[in-house]
Write a protein that holds these residues in place. Sequence first.
Motif, PDB file in Angstrom:
ATOM      1  N   LEU A  56       5.291 -46.128 -19.161  1.00  0.00           N
ATOM      2  CA  LEU A  56       5.894 -47.137 -20.231  1.00  0.00           C
ATOM      3  C   LEU A  56       5.764 -46.860 -21.540  1.00  0.00           C
ATOM      4  N   LEU A  57       4.729 -46.119 -21.998  1.00  0.00           N
ATOM      5  CA  LEU A  57       4.717 -45.611 -23.279  1.00  0.00           C
ATOM      6  C   LEU A  57       5.661 -44.612 -23.609  1.00  0.00           C
ATOM      7  N   GLU A  58       6.191 -43.597 -22.695  1.00  0.00           N
ATOM      8  CA  GLU A  58       7.343 -42.814 -22.884  1.00  0.00           C
ATOM      9  C   GLU A  58       8.639 -43.729 -22.921  1.00  0.00           C
ATOM     10  N   CYS A  59       8.860 -44.731 -22.054  1.00  0.00           N
ATOM     11  CA  CYS A  59      10.091 -45.398 -21.994  1.00  0.00           C
ATOM     12  C   CYS A  59      10.372 -46.679 -22.810  1.00  0.00           C
ATOM     13  N   ASP A  60       9.421 -47.468 -23.057  1.00  0.00           N
ATOM     14  CA  ASP A  60       9.476 -48.553 -23.807  1.00  0.00           C
ATOM     15  C   ASP A  60       9.241 -48.700 -25.378  1.00  0.00           C
ATOM     16  N   PRO A  61      10.171 -48.680 -26.318  1.00  0.00           N
ATOM     17  CA  PRO A  61       9.534 -48.995 -27.809  1.00  0.00           C
ATOM     18  C   PRO A  61       8.738 -50.266 -27.973  1.00  0.00           C
ATOM     19  N   GLU A  62       9.125 -51.168 -27.288  1.00  0.00           N
ATOM     20  CA  GLU A  62       8.416 -52.400 -27.493  1.00  0.00           C
ATOM     21  C   GLU A  62       6.931 -52.266 -27.343  1.00  0.00           C
ATOM     22  N   VAL A  63       6.596 -51.568 -26.027  1.00  0.00           N
ATOM     23  CA  VAL A  63       5.205 -51.022 -25.694  1.00  0.00           C
ATOM     24  C   VAL A  63       4.477 -50.354 -26.978  1.00  0.00           C
ATOM     25  N   ARG A  64       5.221 -49.404 -27.143  1.00  0.00           N
ATOM     26  CA  ARG A  64       4.816 -48.294 -28.408  1.00  0.00           C
ATOM     27  C   ARG A  64       4.243 -49.200 -29.575  1.00  0.00           C
ATOM     28  N   ALA A  65       5.038 -50.176 -30.094  1.00  0.00           N
ATOM     29  CA  ALA A  65       5.041 -51.153 -31.208  1.00  0.00           C
ATOM     30  C   ALA A  65       3.933 -51.660 -31.218  1.00  0.00           C
ATOM     31  N   VAL A  66       3.038 -52.119 -29.951  1.00  0.00           N
ATOM     32  CA  VAL A  66       2.000 -52.772 -30.191  1.00  0.00           C
ATOM     33  C   VAL A  66       0.523 -52.162 -30.185  1.00  0.00           C
ATOM     34  N   PHE A  67       0.655 -50.709 -30.303  1.00  0.00           N
ATOM     35  CA  PHE A  67      -0.522 -49.886 -30.554  1.00  0.00           C
ATOM     36  C   PHE A  67      -0.265 -49.820 -32.176  1.00  0.00           C
ATOM     37  N   GLU A  68      -1.485 -49.336 -32.581  1.00  0.00           N
ATOM     38  CA  GLU A  68      -1.790 -49.307 -33.912  1.00  0.00           C
ATOM     39  C   GLU A  68      -1.480 -47.600 -34.444  1.00  0.00           C
ATOM     40  N   GLY A  69      -0.111 -47.700 -34.398  1.00  0.00           N
ATOM     41  CA  GLY A  69       0.416 -46.638 -35.489  1.00  0.00           C
ATOM     42  C   GLY A  69       0.564 -45.331 -34.544  1.00  0.00           C
ATOM     43  N   GLY A  70       1.033 -44.166 -35.364  1.00  0.00           N
ATOM     44  CA  GLY A  70       1.290 -42.861 -34.705  1.00  0.00           C
ATOM     45  C   GLY A  70       0.191 -42.130 -34.228  1.00  0.00           C
ATOM     46  N   PRO A  71      -0.971 -42.082 -35.206  1.00  0.00           N
ATOM     47  CA  PRO A  71      -2.112 -41.206 -34.655  1.00  0.00           C
ATOM     48  C   PRO A  71      -2.679 -41.897 -33.354  1.00  0.00           C
ATOM     49  N   GLN A  72      -2.819 -43.145 -33.219  1.00  0.00           N
ATOM     50  CA  GLN A  72      -3.309 -43.800 -32.092  1.00  0.00           C
ATOM     51  C   GLN A  72      -2.553 -43.634 -30.912  1.00  0.00           C
ATOM     52  N   LEU A  73      -1.208 -43.529 -31.087  1.00  0.00           N
ATOM     53  CA  LEU A  73      -0.314 -43.274 -29.879  1.00  0.00           C
ATOM     54  C   LEU A  73      -0.355 -41.584 -29.361  1.00  0.00           C
ATOM     55  N   ALA A  74      -0.444 -40.926 -30.701  1.00  0.00           N
ATOM     56  CA  ALA A  74      -0.334 -39.350 -30.217  1.00  0.00           C
ATOM     57  C   ALA A  74      -1.798 -39.192 -29.584  1.00  0.00           C
ATOM     58  N   ARG A  75      -2.862 -39.803 -29.802  1.00  0.00           N
ATOM     59  CA  ARG A  75      -4.234 -39.482 -29.123  1.00  0.00           C
ATOM     60  C   ARG A  75      -4.080 -40.077 -27.679  1.00  0.00           C
ATOM     61  N   LEU A  76      -3.486 -41.223 -27.401  1.00  0.00           N
ATOM     62  CA  LEU A  76      -3.457 -41.646 -26.075  1.00  0.00           C
ATOM     63  C   LEU A  76      -2.704 -40.720 -25.224  1.00  0.00           C
ATOM     64  N   LEU A  77      -1.148 -40.391 -25.796  1.00  0.00           N
ATOM     65  CA  LEU A  77      -0.354 -39.508 -25.030  1.00  0.00           C
ATOM     66  C   LEU A  77      -1.010 -38.173 -24.646  1.00  0.00           C
ATOM     67  N   GLY A  78      -1.858 -37.698 -25.617  1.00  0.00           N
ATOM     68  CA  GLY A  78      -2.304 -36.496 -25.504  1.00  0.00           C
ATOM     69  C   GLY A  78      -3.448 -36.494 -24.390  1.00  0.00           C
ATOM     70  N   TYR A  79      -4.120 -37.509 -24.480  1.00  0.00           N
ATOM     71  CA  TYR A  79      -5.179 -37.749 -23.320  1.00  0.00           C
ATOM     72  C   TYR A  79      -4.460 -37.750 -21.954  1.00  0.00           C
ATOM     73  N   LEU A  80      -3.259 -38.454 -21.853  1.00  0.00           N
ATOM     74  CA  LEU A  80      -2.641 -38.579 -20.618  1.00  0.00           C
ATOM     75  C   LEU A  80      -2.108 -37.637 -20.111  1.00  0.00           C
ATOM     76  N   VAL A  81      -1.855 -36.711 -21.032  1.00  0.00           N
ATOM     77  CA  VAL A  81      -1.059 -35.135 -20.458  1.00  0.00           C
ATOM     78  C   VAL A  81      -2.155 -34.630 -19.833  1.00  0.00           C
ATOM     79  N   GLN A  82      -3.185 -34.707 -20.406  1.00  0.00           N
ATOM     80  CA  GLN A  82      -4.289 -33.815 -19.900  1.00  0.00           C
ATOM     81  C   GLN A  82      -4.638 -34.125 -18.467  1.00  0.00           C
ATOM     82  N   ARG A  83      -4.251 -35.134 -17.786  1.00  0.00           N
ATOM     83  CA  ARG A  83      -4.889 -35.648 -16.476  1.00  0.00           C
ATOM     84  C   ARG A  83      -4.772 -34.705 -15.465  1.00  0.00           C
ATOM     85  N   SER A  84      -3.518 -33.821 -15.205  1.00  0.00           N
ATOM     86  CA  SER A  84      -3.431 -33.155 -14.285  1.00  0.00           C
ATOM     87  C   SER A  84      -4.262 -31.828 -14.236  1.00  0.00           C
ATOM     88  N   ILE A  85      -4.887 -31.530 -15.455  1.00  0.00           N
ATOM     89  CA  ILE A  85      -5.724 -30.320 -15.805  1.00  0.00           C
ATOM     90  C   ILE A  85      -7.039 -30.736 -15.935  1.00  0.00           C
TER      91      ILE A  85
END
Length: 198
Positions: A56-85
């Motif tokens: 959702l975060l990767e595909c939907d700009p409306e979903v990204r818009a409800v988060f509190e700005g770039g730093p929060q999104l970057a932190r969340l995406l960074g955490y999600l990326v770490q899942r596989s390792i």
Amino acid sequence: MPPRIPQQSATASGPKHVGIEAGLGAELAPVVSGARRRALRDGDRQIDTAHLLHSLLECDPEVRAVFEGGPQLARLLGYLVQRSIGYGLRWQSAVENSGAGPVAAGGNNWSPVAADAMGEAYERAVLRGDERARGLDLLTALVADPRSRAVEVLGRAGVDVPRLLERVESGHEERVEGGHGERVESGHGERIGREGAG
């Protein structure tokens, strides 16, 4: 040894596949496909709410818009990326379940919680008068169960889930007030349409 998520034949992707995903709008098709690819690539048993959140975060700009700005999104995406390792390795041998009752298969390799979330997203859309669920419907449904993996990831990334839901609801209310012909900047409460045109 066969893969944990087998390739879906036409038969395997029949009624259960349609039943779970039929209420999602065309704009959510890339979200579903992305979540399925991510689960397959990572060798996960099922597609869960964290896979859907990531897609959702990767595909939907409306979903990204409800988060509190770039730093929060970057932190969340960074955490999600770490899942596989990292933290996601302990999920590979477990089924995502709310704990509210017996574990039942979600169908078509969806976890029970993810399958319920997609059904709930459709129900939210119907109550609003829409025929298909949107990204914000699915986001709300994903975090409705406090024991979902999506909620766990949001919490670990420092996202205030109640505040996030308030922002989602605010975006939905403005969209309904404005009608389907107007666009709404969901995350900031600014209407872009008749009012924004002047």
